[in-house]
Design an enzyme around this catalytic site. Structure first.
Site, PDB file in Angstrom:
ATOM      1  N   CYS A 140       0.707  -1.142  -0.093  1.00  0.00           N
ATOM      2  CA  CYS A 140      -0.070  -0.038   0.167  1.00  0.00           C
ATOM      3  C   CYS A 140       0.777   1.417  -0.019  1.00  0.00           C
ATOM      4  O   CYS A 140       0.342   2.263  -0.364  1.00  0.00           O
ATOM      5  CB  CYS A 140      -0.749   0.227   1.226  1.00  0.00           C
ATOM      6  SG  CYS A 140      -1.796  -1.456   1.232  1.00  0.00           S
ATOM      7  N   HIS A 168      -3.280   6.968   3.203  1.00  0.00           N
ATOM      8  CA  HIS A 168      -3.587   5.604   2.480  1.00  0.00           C
ATOM      9  C   HIS A 168      -5.086   5.226   2.971  1.00  0.00           C
ATOM     10  O   HIS A 168      -5.213   5.199   4.250  1.00  0.00           O
ATOM     11  CB  HIS A 168      -2.872   4.733   2.873  1.00  0.00           C
ATOM     12  CG  HIS A 168      -3.175   3.107   2.441  1.00  0.00           C
ATOM     13  ND1 HIS A 168      -3.808   2.922   1.391  1.00  0.00           N
ATOM     14  CD2 HIS A 168      -3.406   1.981   3.170  1.00  0.00           C
ATOM     15  CE1 HIS A 168      -4.091   1.674   1.321  1.00  0.00           C
ATOM     16  NE2 HIS A 168      -3.806   1.030   2.369  1.00  0.00           N
ATOM     17  N   ASN A 196     -10.032  -0.682   0.392  1.00  0.00           N
ATOM     18  CA  ASN A 196      -8.767  -0.534   0.256  1.00  0.00           C
ATOM     19  C   ASN A 196      -8.183  -0.654  -1.124  1.00  0.00           C
ATOM     20  O   ASN A 196      -8.461  -2.003  -1.466  1.00  0.00           O
ATOM     21  CB  ASN A 196      -8.277  -1.134   1.295  1.00  0.00           C
ATOM     22  CG  ASN A 196      -6.566  -1.092   1.402  1.00  0.00           C
ATOM     23  OD1 ASN A 196      -5.806  -0.882   0.388  1.00  0.00           O
ATOM     24  ND2 ASN A 196      -6.096  -1.710   2.722  1.00  0.00           N
TER      25      ASN A 196
HETATM   26  O1  UT7 Z   1      -3.700  -1.562   3.690  1.00  0.00           O
HETATM   27  C1  UT7 Z   1      -2.844  -1.916   4.810  1.00  0.00           C
HETATM   28  C2  UT7 Z   1      -3.385  -3.106   5.473  1.00  0.00           C
HETATM   29  N1  UT7 Z   1      -4.511  -3.241   5.979  1.00  0.00           N
HETATM   30  C3  UT7 Z   1      -4.653  -2.845   7.152  1.00  0.00           C
HETATM   31  O2  UT7 Z   1      -4.183  -1.744   8.037  1.00  0.00           O
HETATM   32  C4  UT7 Z   1      -6.006  -3.360   7.843  1.00  0.00           C
HETATM   33  C5  UT7 Z   1      -5.980  -3.159   9.447  1.00  0.00           C
HETATM   34  N2  UT7 Z   1      -6.873  -3.640  10.118  1.00  0.00           N
HETATM   35  C6  UT7 Z   1      -8.220  -3.604  10.330  1.00  0.00           C
HETATM   36  O3  UT7 Z   1      -8.529  -2.775   9.334  1.00  0.00           O
HETATM   37  C7  UT7 Z   1      -9.020  -4.187  11.185  1.00  0.00           C
HETATM   38  O4  UT7 Z   1      -8.476  -4.864  12.124  1.00  0.00           O
HETATM   39  C8  UT7 Z   1     -10.189  -5.068  10.592  1.00  0.00           C
HETATM   40  C9  UT7 Z   1     -11.094  -4.139   9.746  1.00  0.00           C
HETATM   41  C10 UT7 Z   1      -9.643  -6.125   9.538  1.00  0.00           C
HETATM   42  C11 UT7 Z   1     -10.847  -5.882  11.502  1.00  0.00           C
HETATM   43  O5  UT7 Z   1     -11.611  -5.012  12.686  1.00  0.00           O
HETATM   44  P1  UT7 Z   1     -11.363  -5.209  13.959  1.00  0.00           P
HETATM   45  O6  UT7 Z   1     -12.330  -3.976  14.652  1.00  0.00           O
HETATM   46  O7  UT7 Z   1      -9.939  -5.198  14.511  1.00  0.00           O
HETATM   47  O8  UT7 Z   1     -12.102  -6.340  14.450  1.00  0.00           O
HETATM   48  P2  UT7 Z   1     -11.323  -7.836  15.012  1.00  0.00           P
HETATM   49  O9  UT7 Z   1     -10.386  -8.271  13.932  1.00  0.00           O
HETATM   50  O10 UT7 Z   1     -11.060  -7.527  16.280  1.00  0.00           O
HETATM   51  O11 UT7 Z   1     -12.736  -8.628  15.020  1.00  0.00           O
HETATM   52  C12 UT7 Z   1     -13.749  -8.679  15.956  1.00  0.00           C
HETATM   53  C13 UT7 Z   1     -14.969  -9.537  15.481  1.00  0.00           C
HETATM   54  C14 UT7 Z   1     -14.176 -11.004  15.673  1.00  0.00           C
HETATM   55  O12 UT7 Z   1     -15.259 -11.854  16.215  1.00  0.00           O
HETATM   56  P3  UT7 Z   1     -15.316 -12.139  17.819  1.00  0.00           P
HETATM   57  O13 UT7 Z   1     -13.876 -13.034  17.790  1.00  0.00           O
HETATM   58  O14 UT7 Z   1     -15.146 -11.055  18.364  1.00  0.00           O
HETATM   59  O15 UT7 Z   1     -16.405 -13.158  17.938  1.00  0.00           O
HETATM   60  C15 UT7 Z   1     -14.121 -11.310  14.116  1.00  0.00           C
HETATM   61  O16 UT7 Z   1     -14.126 -12.833  13.735  1.00  0.00           O
HETATM   62  O17 UT7 Z   1     -15.419  -9.344  14.469  1.00  0.00           O
HETATM   63  C16 UT7 Z   1     -15.439 -10.484  13.567  1.00  0.00           C
HETATM   64  N3  UT7 Z   1     -15.307 -10.164  12.183  1.00  0.00           N
HETATM   65  C17 UT7 Z   1     -16.231  -9.813  11.252  1.00  0.00           C
HETATM   66  N4  UT7 Z   1     -17.645  -9.900  11.761  1.00  0.00           N
HETATM   67  C18 UT7 Z   1     -18.266  -9.680  10.586  1.00  0.00           C
HETATM   68  C19 UT7 Z   1     -14.125 -10.487  11.446  1.00  0.00           C
HETATM   69  N5  UT7 Z   1     -14.484  -9.773  10.355  1.00  0.00           N
HETATM   70  C20 UT7 Z   1     -15.991  -9.595  10.176  1.00  0.00           C
HETATM   71  C21 UT7 Z   1     -16.754  -9.339   9.183  1.00  0.00           C
HETATM   72  N6  UT7 Z   1     -18.133  -9.392   9.424  1.00  0.00           N
HETATM   73  N7  UT7 Z   1     -16.319  -9.171   7.820  1.00  0.00           N
END
Ligand code: UT7
Length: 328
Positions: A115, A255, A285
């Site tokens: 990115c 970004h 993204n």
């Molecule tokens: O371009 C540069 C590279 N990319 C990035 O910098 C991305 C950086 N990270 C992020 O944007 C975020 O970490 C994500 C959007 C990927 C995830 O958001 P989060 O708030 O960090 O969620 P999390 O990974 O802590 O997950 C929270 C919950 C989990 O469920 P449990 O374990 O709490 O029951 C996940 O399984 O949300 C669940 N989850 C989803 N639920 C519905 C993860 N993805 C999804 C989804 N829909 N798409």
């Protein structure tokens, strides 16, 4: 003595017509529009159709940028294509774009910095121009990420979109142009976002394909924290190098990884919403394409005027990050 700088002379962008909405994704994985919107800010992303490939959109964006710079393809002497989704392994997508444009006087190549690729390219082009090695440089960020997204992995498939953006740089004397540019990386975090298969370490085979080794794997939570810290730090570094502060910035184009990352970085820098550009709702993204697409959209919307201070910051797999500060 007048100071010689590199300045962006023209920009362009292009993306596929196909749109993948949150409602579409709700039918593919266990997710919801509500979760995607509140956790990422994304409402839709562009998705290439079968038969559409990276250089197709890169060439369209590049043509626009060259035309708006008032140049011809033959004027370009350096062509850098930032991409992690090349048309093919050999030759570089840069050379494919070169042939398609007829930019036959350029040295063309690809640049892999995920990115941060576009800001890596801007930094290289800036150096080449200031040292007199290049007169007109074309920097492109172009991705068809949908080819490497696992549409059964709800953590990643909601994030990524396809598109391309481009900028042509030339030399300028005086106060305008790139004032400061810095790029960094830290390979210790390489497994936070990576694609394990398809290269020489794990060559493509029926097994790697079946295992989905060519798909992006991500540790989103860990990446989130590093992204916020690095983008805020590098932004402060380029501002300090130029003897300016965040209060001087007219427009901050980070970004587009996640709206919450953008908000957290802007908050750390004390840049209020009105001075921050976000198109993540529409594009998701798009990796190396996100900043040049954003930049071109801002120019088209009249949000950047002569003399404005524009701050760009990026973060991506590797991990890599970068900051570029310019006086328009
Ligand atoms: O371009 C540069 C590279 N990319 C990035 O910098 C991305 C950086 N990270 C992020 O944007 C975020 O970490 C994500 C959007 C990927 C995830 O958001 P989060 O708030 O960090 O969620 P999390 O990974 O802590 O997950 C929270 C919950 C989990 O469920 P449990 O374990 O709490 O029951 C996940 O399984 O949300 C669940 N989850 C989803 N639920 C519905 C993860 N993805 C999804 C989804 N829909 N798409």
């Amino acid at each position: 003595m007048a100071i010689t700088r590199a300045r962006i002379l023209g920009t362009g962008h292009s993306y596929p017509e196909g749109i993948l909405t949150n409602a579409d994704l709700e039918k593919m994985v266990e997710t919801s529009d509500d979760w995607i919107t509140s956790r990422t800010g994304i409402k839709q992303r562009r998705k290439a159709a079968a038969g559409e490939y990276t250089s197709l959109f890169a060439v369209r964006a590049a043509r626009q940028a060259i035309e708006r710079a008032g140049l011809e393809p033959a004027d370009i002497d350096l062509l850098l294509c930032a991409t992690v989704t090349p048309d093919q392994i050999l030759p570089s997508t840069g050379c494919i774009i070169q042939a398609e444009l007829g930019a036959n006087n350029a040295a063309a190549m690809d640049l892999v910095a995920a990115c941060s690729g576009f800001l890596y390219g801007l930094t290289m082009a800036d150096t080449m121009i200031r040292t007199g090695r290049s007169k007109y440089a074309l920097v492109i960020g172009a991705e068809i990420l949908s080819q490497y997204v696992d549409y059964t992995d709800r953590q990643t498939c909601v994030l990524f979109g396809d598109g391309a953006g481009a900028a042509v740089l030339g030399v300028v004397e005086g106060d305008r142009g790139i004032l400061a540019a810095r790029i960094r990386s830290d390979g210790r975090y390489l497994e936070q976002l990576f694609s394990p298969g398809g290269g020489t370490r794990r060559p493509p085979s029926a097994e790697t394909l079946a295992a989905g080794d060519h798909f992006f794997k991500m540790r989103g939570n860990e990446l989130f924290k590093v992204a916020v810290r690095s983008m805020a730090d590098i932004s402060r570094e380029v501002l300090e190098e130029a003897g300016l502060t965040a209060a001087d910035v007219k427009l901050f184009i980070p970004h587009q990884a996640n709206q919450r990352i953008t908000d957290a970085v802007a908050n750390k820098l004390n840049v209020e919403n009105e001075r921050v550009y976000s198109n993540i709702a529409m594009h998701g993204n798009t990796s190396s394409a996100s900043i040049p697409i954003g930049l071109d959209e801002c120019i088209e919307a009249g949000r950047i005027n002569d003399g404005d201070l524009v701050l760009l910051a990026s973060f991506g797999g590797g991990v890599t990050w970068g900051g570029v500060l310019m006086r328009w």
